[in-house]
Each structure stands twice: as C-alpha cells, then as structure tokens.
Design a protein around this motif. Structure first.
Motif, PDB file in Angstrom:
ATOM      1  N   VAL A 130      39.567  38.944 -26.125  1.00  0.00           N
ATOM      2  CA  VAL A 130      40.344  37.787 -26.050  1.00  0.00           C
ATOM      3  C   VAL A 130      41.541  37.956 -25.705  1.00  0.00           C
ATOM      4  N   HIS A 131      42.267  37.553 -24.682  1.00  0.00           N
ATOM      5  CA  HIS A 131      43.677  37.856 -23.964  1.00  0.00           C
ATOM      6  C   HIS A 131      44.310  36.519 -24.057  1.00  0.00           C
ATOM      7  N   TYR A 132      45.596  36.539 -24.474  1.00  0.00           N
ATOM      8  CA  TYR A 132      46.300  35.506 -24.686  1.00  0.00           C
ATOM      9  C   TYR A 132      47.664  35.561 -23.687  1.00  0.00           C
ATOM     10  N   CYS A 133      47.789  34.290 -23.013  1.00  0.00           N
ATOM     11  CA  CYS A 133      48.739  34.270 -22.165  1.00  0.00           C
ATOM     12  C   CYS A 133      49.701  33.445 -22.408  1.00  0.00           C
ATOM     13  N   LEU A 134      51.037  33.549 -21.942  1.00  0.00           N
ATOM     14  CA  LEU A 134      51.754  32.272 -22.207  1.00  0.00           C
ATOM     15  C   LEU A 134      52.223  31.439 -21.031  1.00  0.00           C
ATOM     16  N   LEU A 135      51.736  30.372 -21.075  1.00  0.00           N
ATOM     17  CA  LEU A 135      51.599  29.551 -19.550  1.00  0.00           C
ATOM     18  C   LEU A 135      52.645  28.240 -19.899  1.00  0.00           C
ATOM     19  N   ALA A 136      53.020  27.883 -18.609  1.00  0.00           N
ATOM     20  CA  ALA A 136      53.998  26.834 -18.590  1.00  0.00           C
ATOM     21  C   ALA A 136      54.048  26.334 -17.086  1.00  0.00           C
TER      22      ALA A 136
END
Length: 341
Positions: A130-136
């Motif tokens: 599981v990889h989390y990214c900060l998205l906008a």
C-alpha cells in the motif's frame, strides 16, 4: 476486547515480506498481468467475468485486490465491507473482497467478526503493498493546501509523513481513500488534498503533490476473497485451511489445539486468540442456521485441506472437545506481494 497474538501469519512477518520485496516492488499492472496469466492461467479462465464486490470506489486498494484476484473481473463498488458481503449473499456479486490485516494496524477484528457472522467461504488470499500519495486538483500547490481528506486509517498512517512535508493542514475523515478523490473533484476543492493510491491519481487525472507519504515505507495489507460456495481445491502448490474455534473461559482449549496440530506435524501459519470480555463474539453455526455467542475465539491457519486424512483427524478431535468450531475456507497459499504503484 483483549487480543493475544501467539504467532503471526506469513503475510505479516517482516522477514518474510522483506525477502520478496526486492522483486515484487518493481511490478506494475502490466507486469503483474503477465505473471498472473502465466502462473494461474486456468484459474483466470474459469474466473473471467466474475463480479467481485469491494468497499469503496474505483481506485481503492480493495478494487486493486479484486483485479489481482481476477484480471477480467467486473468490480462491484459498495459503501462498506458489510455491503460487499451482502452483495454476494443476495446474488448481486460472485465474490467479495475483505481486508483482514496489515503490517501497520494489525488484525482488523471487526472484519473477522463479519466473516464469522456470515456463511461465506475464503477462496483466495491477496497481499498488496500500500502506497499513499498526496493528491490535489491540477494547478494546486502544496502551500495552498489547508485541509487533507481520506479514510481515517490512511490519515492515521500518514501523520508523520504529512508533518515531514511541513503541512499543518486540518484533517477530515471520509468513507475511503478513492472516495476522498471523488469528493475532491465533485466539489472542486482548491484548498484541499486527498490521500489515495497512485492508481487513483492516474484514474482521476490528479496532480501528485507527494508520493509515499505513509509513516512507514513497509505497508502491506492482506485481503481475503470470499464466496458463497467453497471453491474446488486444485492440488497444486501449498494449500491451507482457515478455521475458527470458540470456547468459554480459560486457555486450556488453546493448549489442546496446539497439541492436536503438533502431534500430527501439521504446520501452523497463524494462531490468534481473541478474548471478547466486554461484548461477546457472534459466530454463525451454518448447520443450525443460527448464531451463538462466545467469550473466546481462536483463528487458526494451517497447511493442508479438509481432504487430507491427518487434517480430517485433527478437525474431528478439535470438534470433539471444543465448544464450537467451523472451517472458514481452504485455499492456495499465495506468498507473493503485489505492488501496483
């Protein structure tokens, strides 16, 4: 409720995962598809077109687990894991995906309770990095972010990562990670970022402000695939069985369970004891069609299937002295850890 870990499953053992990470961490969806199609072609052909229910929306890791299980499946999004299970029970889906444990949060007890309360069978296990990214929304800069939204666990797992980025933004929990992305887009939030998967970034055409924002780089979740009917076991590779044993008071039955498997030289992959003192656990008796409540429940994963003579003997002995026991499923051991980033 008190949880006591006597041993852990292979999917949660850091040493086991470490030995596999070097190879599987480089796999993308294309490589993954090739490997699965070569190693399990017969299973894929039989599974083509299966409707697999999962919690969340497109881009979630539960959907990814469904796709790893069957590349040609028809994903069926649901609002909750309970909803995914009900979809299988009601005939709206053929399988359900349920996350049961992870390296960062341990055992998801409530999900196991859902499994015990329903008459579904484990047919497969999937381990995902599981990889989390900060998205906008494209054009939004990191300094403009005043709020971060995501699933509560994703927010909890990324607190230190957000701090490393210098973000002091408020945090708001939503139903799931991919759902946070949908909310971001539907309300055109220019002061908000979402924590979600790399696939969600691609799927919804979002800007990646930061990658791998989880507090620990080693983040693996184990998923189970559930079916209304047990799947016919193919005697290829290592197979294992999941079982629950329930009783009242004391740990003497635990010692007897250990003795049953030890005397027959049956390898255990996992043995977990849950003590439900405040609120007793409900377990469905599939033969009676009604649920009983218990104070203690053992979860046991062991090598072999119910067709093996020594496993049959072990199950019969446990059934004779325990208050209640039930087979949750027989399925192939899958020690691979898939990385879809």
């Amino acid at each position: 409720m008190e949880r006591i870990w006597y041993s852990i499953s292979a999917s949660r053992s850091r040493s086991t995962l470490s030995s596999l990470h070097g190879y599987f961490s480089s796999l993308g969806h294309g490589e993954l598809k090739e490997i699965i199609s070569k190693s399990d072609m017969a299973h894929q052909q039989e599974s083509a077109g299966l409707r697999i229910a999962y919690q969340g929306v497109a881009g979630s890791y539960s959907e990814a687990a469904a796709m790893v299980s069957c590349l040609d499946c028809i994903p069926v999004p649901c609002r909750s894991i309970a909803g995914a299970i009900e979809a299988v029970e009601n005939g709206q889906a053929d399988r359900a995906v349920m996350s049961v444990e992870s390296t960062m949060e341990g055992n998801k007890v409530r999900n196991y309770e859902l499994l015990l309360e329903r008459n579904l069978h484990i047919t497969q296990e999937i381990n995902l990095f599981v990889h989390y990214c900060l998205l906008a929304i494209p054009g939004v800069r990191k300094g403009e972010v005043k709020r971060v939204i995501s699933h509560p666990l994703a927010l909890a797992h990324c607190g230190q990562g957000l701090a490393r980025l210098g973000l002091t933004a408020s945090r708001e929990a939503v139903d799931d990670t991919a759902g946070a992305v949908e909310l971001l887009l539907s309300q055109h939030m220019l002061d908000t970022a979402a924590i979600a998967s790399p696939r969600a970034a691609d799927l919804y055409h979002l800007q990646v402000l930061a990658q791998d924002v989880q507090d620990e780089s080693w983040n693996v979740t184990r998923f189970l695939i559930l079916s209304k009917q047990p799947e016919k076991i193919k005697k290829v590779g290592t197979l294992k069985t999941s079982m629950v044993v329930a009783h009242e008071g004391g740990l003497q039955p635990l010692l007897r369970v250990l003795s049953v498997f030890s005397s027959r030289k049956i390898n255990l992959a996992k043995l977990e004891v849950n003590n439900f003192e405040a609120e007793r656990v409900r377990i469905l008796d599939v033969h009676k069609g009604s649920a009983d409540e218990f104070q203690h429940a053992f979860y046991v994963d062991f090598e072999g299937t119910t067709e093996d003579p020594k496993v049959k003997d072990a199950i019969a002995e446990i059934s004779a002295f325990s208050k209640f026991s039930r087979i949750l499923g027989c399925y192939p051991v899958d020690s691979k850890i898939y990385d879809l980033s």
